[in-house]
Design a protein around this motif. Structure first.
Motif, mmCIF file in Angstrom:
data_model
loop_
_atom_site.group_PDB
_atom_site.id
_atom_site.type_symbol
_atom_site.label_atom_id
_atom_site.label_comp_id
_atom_site.label_asym_id
_atom_site.label_seq_id
_atom_site.Cartn_x
_atom_site.Cartn_y
_atom_site.Cartn_z
ATOM 1 N N GLU A 8 -2.123 -4.795 0.981
ATOM 2 C CA GLU A 8 -2.182 -3.668 1.910
ATOM 3 C C GLU A 8 -1.078 -3.769 2.957
ATOM 4 O O GLU A 8 -0.467 -2.757 3.344
ATOM 5 C CB GLU A 8 -3.554 -3.623 2.587
ATOM 6 C CG GLU A 8 -4.673 -3.112 1.703
ATOM 7 C CD GLU A 8 -4.411 -1.695 1.216
ATOM 8 O OE1 GLU A 8 -3.981 -0.849 2.033
ATOM 9 O OE2 GLU A 8 -4.613 -1.430 0.010
ATOM 10 N N ARG A 11 2.146 -2.760 1.310
ATOM 11 C CA ARG A 11 2.187 -1.306 1.126
ATOM 12 C C ARG A 11 2.546 -0.607 2.447
ATOM 13 O O ARG A 11 3.375 0.306 2.476
ATOM 14 C CB ARG A 11 0.843 -0.801 0.611
ATOM 15 C CG ARG A 11 0.816 0.686 0.274
ATOM 16 C CD ARG A 11 -0.539 1.087 -0.301
ATOM 17 N NE ARG A 11 -0.510 2.447 -0.822
ATOM 18 C CZ ARG A 11 -0.691 3.542 -0.095
ATOM 19 N NH1 ARG A 11 -0.928 3.414 1.214
ATOM 20 N NH2 ARG A 11 -0.646 4.738 -0.645
ATOM 21 N N THR A 12 1.936 -1.064 3.539
ATOM 22 C CA THR A 12 2.220 -0.488 4.850
ATOM 23 C C THR A 12 3.672 -0.716 5.246
ATOM 24 O O THR A 12 4.327 0.185 5.788
ATOM 25 C CB THR A 12 1.277 -1.089 5.912
ATOM 26 O OG1 THR A 12 -0.075 -0.790 5.569
ATOM 27 C CG2 THR A 12 1.584 -0.530 7.295
ATOM 28 N N HIS A 49 3.234 -0.641 -5.980
ATOM 29 C CA HIS A 49 2.510 0.340 -5.164
ATOM 30 C C HIS A 49 2.949 1.784 -5.418
ATOM 31 O O HIS A 49 2.134 2.701 -5.313
ATOM 32 C CB HIS A 49 2.718 0.022 -3.678
ATOM 33 C CG HIS A 49 2.087 -1.258 -3.238
ATOM 34 N ND1 HIS A 49 0.728 -1.387 -3.007
ATOM 35 C CD2 HIS A 49 2.621 -2.485 -2.998
ATOM 36 C CE1 HIS A 49 0.449 -2.621 -2.631
ATOM 37 N NE2 HIS A 49 1.576 -3.314 -2.612
#
Length: 218
Positions: A8, A11-12, A49
């Motif tokens: 995560e 991805r951010t 992603h």
């Protein structure tokens, strides 16, 4: 759990890097290689992603839409007048643009010909509906002249709002946005609001500008 958290975070990081490049250089002028380099990730991590640059653009526009809706919901829950809610909405979205690149990139993508995939709605369509509803409420509350064409004013306000942000992006730093937003409202208030009620909303525009700047400086 640790692996999911790292995924995560990656991805951010990729989204933030892509948003920064899309905002500064545009969608067409930004390559996936540029994003990989800016995010300091591997190509494998990016493709894990996002299968394509278009997927990244869509993720950014979706995040912008979610953030705008959160701002609108928070304002709706506070019992402001319709016109004040509308003003706070524009300054709230402005604050998002000053705080980070995602909101700025979302606007540039929306004005740059990048397709909006269903079920995501185009941000201008959402803003038109929110502003039309706010203006209709302001007319009922006698904060806006009763003879205005709500649809026409809503369209003009969205164009002013978007145009202010586009011009500022080209010629000025993001931190100038709150000042430009206040200037926009000074003009609109003098044309829309009955004379006895103008001082309240002119003062509000100044106060909202200061509030946004204070938060962004911190």
């Amino acid at each position: 759990m640790a692996r999911q958290l790292r995924a995560e975070q990656t991805r951010t990081t990729i989204i933030t890097a892509a948003a920064d490049l899309f905002d500064r250089h545009g969608y067409e002028s930004t390559s996936l290689s540029d994003i990989v380099e800016h995010a300091q990730v591997t190509k494998g991590a990016l493709y894990f992603h996002f299968a394509a640059k278009e997927d990244l653009a869509h993720a950014i526009m979706e995040l912008q839409s979610q953030a705008s809706r959160r701002v609108a919901c928070e304002i709706d829950d506070r019992g402001y007048s319709s016109l004040e809610s509308l003003m706070r909405l524009t300054f709230g979205i402005t604050r998002l643009s000053v705080e980070g690149p995602v909101a700025r990139a979302g606007l540039r993508l929306a004005t740059g010909g990048v397709a909006v995939r269903p079920p995501l709605r185009h941000p201008f369509t959402e803003w038109l509906e929110l502003i039309s509803r706010g203006l209709a409420g302001a007319v009922r509350e006698a904060d806006v002249h009763p003879d205005v064409d709500v649809d026409a004013v809503a369209h003009s306000l969205v164009c002013s709002f978007v145009g202010t942000r586009v011009v500022t992006r080209t010629h000025e730093p993001p931190t100038r946005l709150p000042r430009r937003m206040a200037e926009m409202w000074y003009v609109l208030i003098r044309g829309l609001v009955p004379v006895p009620r103008r001082p309240r909303y002119l003062s509000l525009a100044t106060r909202l500008e200061r509030e946004v700047m204070a938060v962004c400086v911190v």
